[in-house]
Write a protein that holds these residues in place. Sequence first.
Motif, PDB file in Angstrom:
ATOM      1  N   UNK A  48       2.028  -8.727   4.497  1.00  0.00           N
ATOM      2  CA  UNK A  48       2.116  -7.453   5.228  1.00  0.00           C
ATOM      3  C   UNK A  48       3.552  -7.019   5.497  1.00  0.00           C
ATOM      4  N   UNK A  49       4.530  -7.791   5.061  1.00  0.00           N
ATOM      5  CA  UNK A  49       5.928  -7.401   5.241  1.00  0.00           C
ATOM      6  C   UNK A  49       6.764  -7.991   4.118  1.00  0.00           C
ATOM      7  N   UNK A  50       7.800  -7.262   3.734  1.00  0.00           N
ATOM      8  CA  UNK A  50       8.678  -7.683   2.647  1.00  0.00           C
ATOM      9  C   UNK A  50      10.136  -7.542   3.062  1.00  0.00           C
ATOM     10  N   UNK A  95      28.215 -11.496   1.745  1.00  0.00           N
ATOM     11  CA  UNK A  95      27.325 -10.548   2.422  1.00  0.00           C
ATOM     12  C   UNK A  95      26.097 -10.224   1.579  1.00  0.00           C
ATOM     13  N   UNK A  96      24.954 -10.107   2.234  1.00  0.00           N
ATOM     14  CA  UNK A  96      23.679  -9.819   1.569  1.00  0.00           C
ATOM     15  C   UNK A  96      22.965  -8.692   2.307  1.00  0.00           C
ATOM     16  N   UNK A  97      22.724  -7.587   1.618  1.00  0.00           N
ATOM     17  CA  UNK A  97      21.990  -6.478   2.223  1.00  0.00           C
ATOM     18  C   UNK A  97      20.517  -6.840   2.322  1.00  0.00           C
ATOM     19  N   UNK A  98      19.891  -6.425   3.424  1.00  0.00           N
ATOM     20  CA  UNK A  98      18.482  -6.705   3.677  1.00  0.00           C
ATOM     21  C   UNK A  98      17.760  -5.401   3.988  1.00  0.00           C
ATOM     22  N   UNK A  99      16.723  -5.130   3.218  1.00  0.00           N
ATOM     23  CA  UNK A  99      15.851  -3.981   3.475  1.00  0.00           C
ATOM     24  C   UNK A  99      14.500  -4.514   3.913  1.00  0.00           C
ATOM     25  N   UNK A 100      14.049  -4.143   5.109  1.00  0.00           N
ATOM     26  CA  UNK A 100      12.770  -4.611   5.621  1.00  0.00           C
ATOM     27  C   UNK A 100      11.705  -3.534   5.502  1.00  0.00           C
ATOM     28  N   UNK A 101      10.554  -3.901   4.940  1.00  0.00           N
ATOM     29  CA  UNK A 101       9.474  -2.945   4.700  1.00  0.00           C
ATOM     30  C   UNK A 101       8.162  -3.557   5.184  1.00  0.00           C
ATOM     31  N   UNK A 102       7.345  -2.755   5.872  1.00  0.00           N
ATOM     32  CA  UNK A 102       6.080  -3.199   6.456  1.00  0.00           C
ATOM     33  C   UNK A 102       4.896  -2.478   5.840  1.00  0.00           C
ATOM     34  N   UNK A 103       3.751  -3.146   5.855  1.00  0.00           N
ATOM     35  CA  UNK A 103       2.481  -2.449   5.695  1.00  0.00           C
ATOM     36  C   UNK A 103       2.166  -1.758   7.021  1.00  0.00           C
ATOM     37  N   UNK A 104       1.390  -0.677   7.011  1.00  0.00           N
ATOM     38  CA  UNK A 104       1.017  -0.033   8.272  1.00  0.00           C
ATOM     39  C   UNK A 104       0.377  -1.036   9.228  1.00  0.00           C
ATOM     40  N   UNK A 147       0.815  -1.208   0.000  1.00  0.00           N
ATOM     41  CA  UNK A 147       0.000   0.000   0.000  1.00  0.00           C
ATOM     42  C   UNK A 147       0.847   1.256   0.000  1.00  0.00           C
ATOM     43  N   UNK A 148       0.250   2.415  -0.304  1.00  0.00           N
ATOM     44  CA  UNK A 148       1.003   3.660  -0.471  1.00  0.00           C
ATOM     45  C   UNK A 148       1.625   4.207   0.809  1.00  0.00           C
ATOM     46  N   UNK A 149       1.200   3.697   1.960  1.00  0.00           N
ATOM     47  CA  UNK A 149       1.751   4.164   3.236  1.00  0.00           C
ATOM     48  C   UNK A 149       2.732   3.158   3.833  1.00  0.00           C
ATOM     49  N   UNK A 150       3.387   2.390   2.979  1.00  0.00           N
ATOM     50  CA  UNK A 150       4.343   1.399   3.467  1.00  0.00           C
ATOM     51  C   UNK A 150       5.429   2.059   4.315  1.00  0.00           C
ATOM     52  N   UNK A 151       6.041   1.246   5.189  1.00  0.00           N
ATOM     53  CA  UNK A 151       7.013   1.750   6.158  1.00  0.00           C
ATOM     54  C   UNK A 151       8.342   1.017   6.014  1.00  0.00           C
ATOM     55  N   UNK A 152       9.419   1.763   5.847  1.00  0.00           N
ATOM     56  CA  UNK A 152      10.766   1.190   5.814  1.00  0.00           C
ATOM     57  C   UNK A 152      11.242   1.085   7.255  1.00  0.00           C
ATOM     58  N   UNK A 153      11.461  -0.160   7.727  1.00  0.00           N
ATOM     59  CA  UNK A 153      11.697  -0.367   9.153  1.00  0.00           C
ATOM     60  C   UNK A 153      13.062  -0.979   9.483  1.00  0.00           C
ATOM     61  N   UNK A 154      13.793  -1.444   8.473  1.00  0.00           N
ATOM     62  CA  UNK A 154      15.036  -2.163   8.779  1.00  0.00           C
ATOM     63  C   UNK A 154      16.014  -2.083   7.615  1.00  0.00           C
ATOM     64  N   UNK A 155      17.286  -1.886   7.954  1.00  0.00           N
ATOM     65  CA  UNK A 155      18.366  -2.049   6.986  1.00  0.00           C
ATOM     66  C   UNK A 155      19.524  -2.733   7.706  1.00  0.00           C
TER      67      UNK A 155
END
Length: 277
Positions: free
Chosen positions: A132-134, A213-222, A93-101
């Motif tokens: 709900x999370x990627x 090494x593998x970079x991880x970006x964590x993104x959530x739905x609200x 959704x358009x209000x997704x949240x970047x929560x982790x790197x």
Amino acid sequence: MTASTIDYNISTQVKQLADDGIIGLKGAFTPQWADSMREDMMSAFWSAIQRPGGAVGRGPRRWYVEIHPENFGGFVDLVTHPWVVDVCDNVLGPDYQIVEIGFDVPFQGAKYQPWHRDFPSPVDTYRDRKITSLAFNLTGVDVTEDMGPFEVAPGTQYDDGRDWKHEMFPDKSVWGQFQERATRKYPSRGDVSCRSALTVHRGTEHLSPIARPVMVLGVDAPGAGHAALHDMMVTQDWHAALPQSVKKHLICRVVDELVPVTQKHDIEGLVMGADPL
């Protein structure tokens, strides 16, 4: 640096993610961009491993390190990449949240991990089949068979899992059903993958002297709530220079001075290695 040619169909990608729990985009960035990312990861690793809580064990000779966004020179490139933005918008959704790197790094001697998911499944996923999370992953090297390639069991993101240990680790007696579906991934520098954090997966045995090494970006739905497991922080000047399109999605503290990250998300079940099925 984004690769010059990006070709994908977002509807097809979203459907594949819903079906398999994992998708990817080849050549999203240049190999040179990925090389710079690798340097940032390894510098952060050698710093983190020297302090308590800086690097969390995810099995023998395998660690996970959370970093500050501004310590990754390609952070803005990554979170503004058209494919990353499209996937987040269309799935979360358009209000997704970047929560982790952060990044995962196995070295020579890393063992098979047990089959697992990253956290317990919410009712939205196991009952309603809603993602709900990627987790976006980017390799720092061209992966070969001896580098302990990532292994994933497609379609398992909707498995209930409430009777698993910690609701994350299926019993070894049922590992065969994941092994039957398993596929190994061999990404190259510049590729990006995206998966539901609930798709069952594991790292495999790492025989190469070359770290992976593998970079991880964590993104959530609200409302997914995983920001509570992390503590991203950025300095005021760095935050002020961010594009508004990034600021509105980034869940972080804005501080005068960065302090080392002490990680909150310790996956106890990964500390010991596992024998393959």
